[in-house]
Design a protein around this motif. Structure first.
Motif, short mmCIF file in Angstrom:
data_model
loop_
_atom_site.label_atom_id
_atom_site.label_comp_id
_atom_site.label_asym_id
_atom_site.label_seq_id
_atom_site.Cartn_x
_atom_site.Cartn_y
_atom_site.Cartn_z
N LEU A 168 48.57 62.89 52.40
CA LEU A 168 48.47 64.29 51.99
C LEU A 168 47.09 64.87 52.28
N HIS A 169 46.11 63.99 52.47
CA HIS A 169 44.73 64.45 52.70
C HIS A 169 44.34 64.43 54.18
N MET A 170 45.24 64.02 55.06
CA MET A 170 44.91 63.91 56.48
C MET A 170 44.84 65.29 57.13
N ALA A 171 43.76 65.56 57.85
CA ALA A 171 43.64 66.81 58.60
C ALA A 171 44.65 66.82 59.74
N ALA A 172 45.00 67.98 60.23
CA ALA A 172 45.90 68.07 61.38
C ALA A 172 45.26 67.39 62.59
N GLY A 173 45.98 66.47 63.22
CA GLY A 173 45.44 65.73 64.35
C GLY A 173 44.61 64.53 63.97
#
Length: 412
Positions: A168-173
């Protein structure tokens, strides 16, 4: 190789019943851990001017045994010849964080190390993660001191549960790189475990990740697997580990291979400076076409392949061992060279990005991130290990360590 044998020697006593081994048991245990053919223990080599023959490997292992003695890790069993045991301090157990424990162990201007289980440690994270680089406990028949799930399905579930809360905390890409063993077998069989394939599918199906590449890390491993390549001539020796690279959005992936260029060979430099290829040519039914002037532009370096060759020897590991000795701390049984996370951090992130390690160990991922100007966060549930990892960061700006870690040694 010498550093690996030292680690295997230490773990042999740590895993032994009552921390005690005869010399013969010690040699056998190290051979199994290092994937060395037991027959090597019996080979002799002429040493010195007199040409006297010695058991070469056993001679080396005795030196590693003496290293452990000088560090106060092992001692002779009183009244017993050829039997060594862990000292009282070294034989004590380590402190493991329970699920409710979350403590900021130490920090710098760029990062924070959390003493706690990774499934809970990052619950309050409010920063987008650009890269997770981690090396979890391997699926091993004989677990190391920090343990590991025993079965294929338990292992897959364990990894997914550890990484799931961070999705849920992963940035796009953003990327995930996970270092995994290629030395897992079906119990009692020379057939390799399919846990790698099952884990890849689970990370895609359960966590929504996409496999970008299977990067091979060739590290100069000792011959193995012992049982199926050395004792029985069935398998080929294993020469590498995997670093699986995943992304949550391939269209926005932040990788850039120009950040990890390698130096050109002398031959390639000569080709570029001489104007490149001089004659037209076609190979493979036209799949490769060479034109005059091709490769004639001088570039900053050559592109790396998805096979990285990095030896296990590491100055940071040697420094860690020395500081652990001084502080009376246990040795970690599986220390990755800092150059591995350094490569992936440069490849997949930019300065200022956030790098996370869910299984921090001795802090090599965090150390590489700190040096490269990336922000970082790591979790480690073994108190003695996270205390040892703090020694890497004492010279960095803003270093602070929780007072509770000052007196950390082996647990009573």
């Amino acid at each position: 190789m010498q550093l690996d044998l030292f680690s295997h020697a230490a773990s042999a006593y740590a895993d032994a019943p009552n921390g005690r081994l005869t010399n013969a048991e010690f040699y056998q245990a190290v051979a199994e851990r290092a994937n060395i053919d037991p027959a090597e223990l019996q080979k002799k080599t002429a040493i010195g001017q007199d040409g006297k023959e010695y058991l070469t490997l056993a001679h080396v292992l005795r030196w590693r045994q003496q290293d452990l003695k000088r560090m106060g890790v092992i001692e002779r069993v009183a009244g017993k010849r050829g039997i060594w045991q862990l000292t009282e301090a070294a034989g004590r157990k380590m402190d493991e964080a329970g699920r409710a424990v979350r403590l900021i162990a130490f920090s710098t201007r760029l990062g924070v190390a959390i003493f706690g289980d990774c499934r809970d440690a990052f619950a309050g994270l409010d920063e987008p993660i650009n890269l997770i680089f981690t090396s979890p406990p391997f699926l091993l028949a004989k677990p190391r001191a920090y343990g590991n799930p025993a079965t294929l399905q338990e292992y897959v579930d364990f990894i997914c549960s550890a990484l799931g809360p961070l999705m849920l905390h992963m940035a796009a890409g953003a990327s995930l790189v996970i270092n995994l063993s290629n030395d897992s077998f079906v119990r009692g069989s020379p057939a390799r475990s399919t846990y790698l394939e099952r884990l890849v599918c689970a990370l895609e199906d359960r966590l929504g990740l996409v496999l970008m590449d299977r990067v091979i890390w060739k590290s100069g491993k000792a011959p193995g697997p012992t049982q199926w390549a050395c004792k029985h001539p069935i398998q080929l020796r294993t020469g590498y580990e995997f670093c699986y690279w995943f992304c949550n959005d391939p269209e926005k992936v932040r990788s850039n291979n120009r950040r990890v260029l390698l130096p050109h060979t002398d031959r390639h430099i000569k080709l570029m400076t001489s104007g490149g290829i001089r004659h037209s040519a076609s190979y493979g039914d036209g799949s490769q076409v060479h034109r005059p002037g091709q490769y004639g532009t001088l570039t900053d370096g050559r592109l790396p392949t998805n096979v990285i060759e990095i030896g296990t020897g590491c100055a940071d590991t040697r420094a860690y061992r020395q500081r652990a000795k001084e502080l009376g701390l246990p040795l970690h049984g599986a220390m990755m060279p800092t150059r591995v996370p350094d490569f992936f951090i440069r490849f997949l992130t930019e300065p200022g990005d956030l790098v996370v390690d869910t299984f921090g160990g001795t802090g090599k991922t965090a150390l590489a991130a700190e040096r490269l100007g990336r922000r970082w966060a790591m979790a480690e549930k073994m108190l003695q290990f996270i205390r040892g990892s703090a020694t890497h960061f004492e010279q960095f700006e803003g270093f602070q360590m929780h007072a509770a870690l000052e007196g950390v040694r082996y647990a009573a």
